[in-house]
Motif scaffolding. Structure first.
Motif, PDB file in Angstrom:
ATOM      1  N   GLU A   1       0.800  -1.075  -0.129  1.00  0.00           N
ATOM      2  CA  GLU A   1      -0.068  -0.061  -0.016  1.00  0.00           C
ATOM      3  C   GLU A   1       1.084   1.285  -0.065  1.00  0.00           C
ATOM      4  OE1 GLU A   1      -0.283  -2.680   2.276  1.00  0.00           O
ATOM      5  OE2 GLU A   1      -2.144  -3.460   1.200  1.00  0.00           O
ATOM      6  N   GLN A   2       1.901   1.245   0.737  1.00  0.00           N
ATOM      7  CA  GLN A   2       2.943   2.465   0.705  1.00  0.00           C
ATOM      8  C   GLN A   2       3.605   2.622  -0.521  1.00  0.00           C
ATOM      9  OE1 GLN A   2       5.808   2.517   4.075  1.00  0.00           O
ATOM     10  NE2 GLN A   2       6.857   4.184   3.088  1.00  0.00           N
TER      11      GLN A   2
ATOM     12  N   ASN B   1       0.939   4.280  -2.847  1.00  0.00           N
ATOM     13  CA  ASN B   1       0.713   5.537  -2.687  1.00  0.00           C
ATOM     14  C   ASN B   1       1.954   6.415  -2.870  1.00  0.00           C
ATOM     15  OD1 ASN B   1      -1.826   5.018  -1.385  1.00  0.00           O
ATOM     16  ND2 ASN B   1      -0.923   4.484   0.306  1.00  0.00           N
TER      17      ASN B   1
ATOM     18  N   GLY C   1       1.636   9.101  -5.920  1.00  0.00           N
ATOM     19  CA  GLY C   1       1.704  10.450  -5.514  1.00  0.00           C
ATOM     20  C   GLY C   1       2.954  11.312  -6.078  1.00  0.00           C
TER      21      GLY C   1
END
Length: 342
Positions: free
Chosen positions: A51-52, A55, A59
């Motif tokens: 998930e990191q 992101n 991003g």
């Protein structure tokens, strides 16, 4: 060491999110307990969640157009011999990856805030994979294909008989299938090798997902640049641009050798592969000029790839166009399958 750099695409378009690619890299963790799973890592951290990664990569795409890649994939593919040298250690591969990414940064002909690009400017996440599976390009799959096709035909006949659409002896058809399964030329654990089957032996390699933008999300760092090193005028300023793949590949190779005291034979080098593709006769001439022990080992390594090797001194061999293409195809297929042994 075979290294690739690719811009991630889906159906011919650049992916707008890294989610699908990250999910693909998580496939080996399915069904494993936490202690057995391989996690993402970067230059300074371990056990980074998927998930990191998504992101952080998604991003970090400021001012990039939809027609531009948002991230690139780098794969570090050690040979079987290189993996034996490091005892197939995931920790050794992580250590090597971090050093290789320093070389990746150095290969950019760019300045950031008046200094050269460093690894701290690179936003990347990497993951060690321990397995490879057989693909359609592998020799084993290609040579088993006639048997696979016939087996499928027989199974379709059986379904037709079972449904009453056809007539025939199902028992005899099952026996024919069993015979074909045993006679297929490539077997593993007593079973015909098929696509998706896990390859035996050491197969560890590293997948790296690296952002197109630098860590500050201000500068574009594209390893897909057509330029090795050039300068252009932009808004009245001289701007450096370019990425030197040759430098990255050669320095990454040297990094492995220095880290693990690895004695690389000529045919294992990036320079040798490049020479072979450009001038096969020169390639074999270079091998023939090696010291006796190194030359013998070079041919031994090449033979493991299935490449046809000249049986007499290369300076007396007239390599025909057809023979050269056959050798190129042999090495090409080995590289594609990720099973090249040199």
């Amino acid at each position: 060491m075979y290294i690739t750099i690719t811009a991630q695409k889906i159906d011919g378009n650049y992916a707008q999110s890294s989610a699908d690619f990250v999910s693909y890299l998580e496939k080996e963790n399915e069904g494993k307990i936490m202690e057995e799973q391989e996690h993402f890592f970067n230059q300074y951290g371990d056990e980074i969640s998927a998930e990191q990664v998504i992101n952080e990569i998604d991003g970090n795409t400021a001012k990039l157009k939809k027609s531009e890649p948002k991230f690139y994939s780098i794969t570090l593919n050690p040979s079987a011999r290189e993996l034996r040298a490091i005892q197939d250690s995931p920790e050794a591969l992580k250590r090597y990856t971090r050093e290789a990414m320093k070389q990746y940064a150095k290969a950019f002909h760019r300045d950031i805030d008046g200094r050269s690009v460093s690894v701290n400017d690179i936003k990347y996440y990497a993951k060690v994979e321990r397995q490879r599976t057989f693909k359609g390009t592998d020799k084993e799959i290609r040579e088993n294909q006639p048997y696979a096709t016939r087996i499928l035909e027989l199974k379709q006949q059986i379904r037709g008989i079972a449904s009453g659409e056809k007539s025939g002896n199902i028992k005899l058809l099952h026996k024919e299938i069993q015979r074909l399964e045993k006679e297929a030329p490539h077997q593993l654990g007593g079973k015909r090798i098929i696509r998706g089957m896990v390859k035996p032996g050491h197969q560890s390699h590293v997948h790296i997902i690296v952002s197109r933008k630098d860590a500050s999300n201000r500068f574009s760092l594209s390893p897909g640049s057509k330029h090795k090193a050039s300068e252009v005028e932009l808004h009245g300023k001289t701007v450096k641009r370019g990425f030197d793949r040759d430098t990255f590949f050669k320095n990454s190779e040297k990094t492995f050798d220095d880290l693990f005291k690895y004695k690389r034979n000529y045919v294992e080098t990036y320079a040798a592969r490049k020479t072979f593709l450009k001038d096969p006769k020169k390639y074999f001439s270079m091998i023939s000029g090696l010291p006796t022990n190194e030359r013998a080992f070079a041919y031994k390594l090449l033979s493991k790839t299935g490449v046809p090797i000249p049986k007499i001194p290369v300076n007396t061999v007239q390599l025909t166009y057809k023979a050269i293409n056959r050798i190129k195809k042999g090495i090409g297929k080995a590289i594609e399958s990720g099973s090249i042994g040199i």
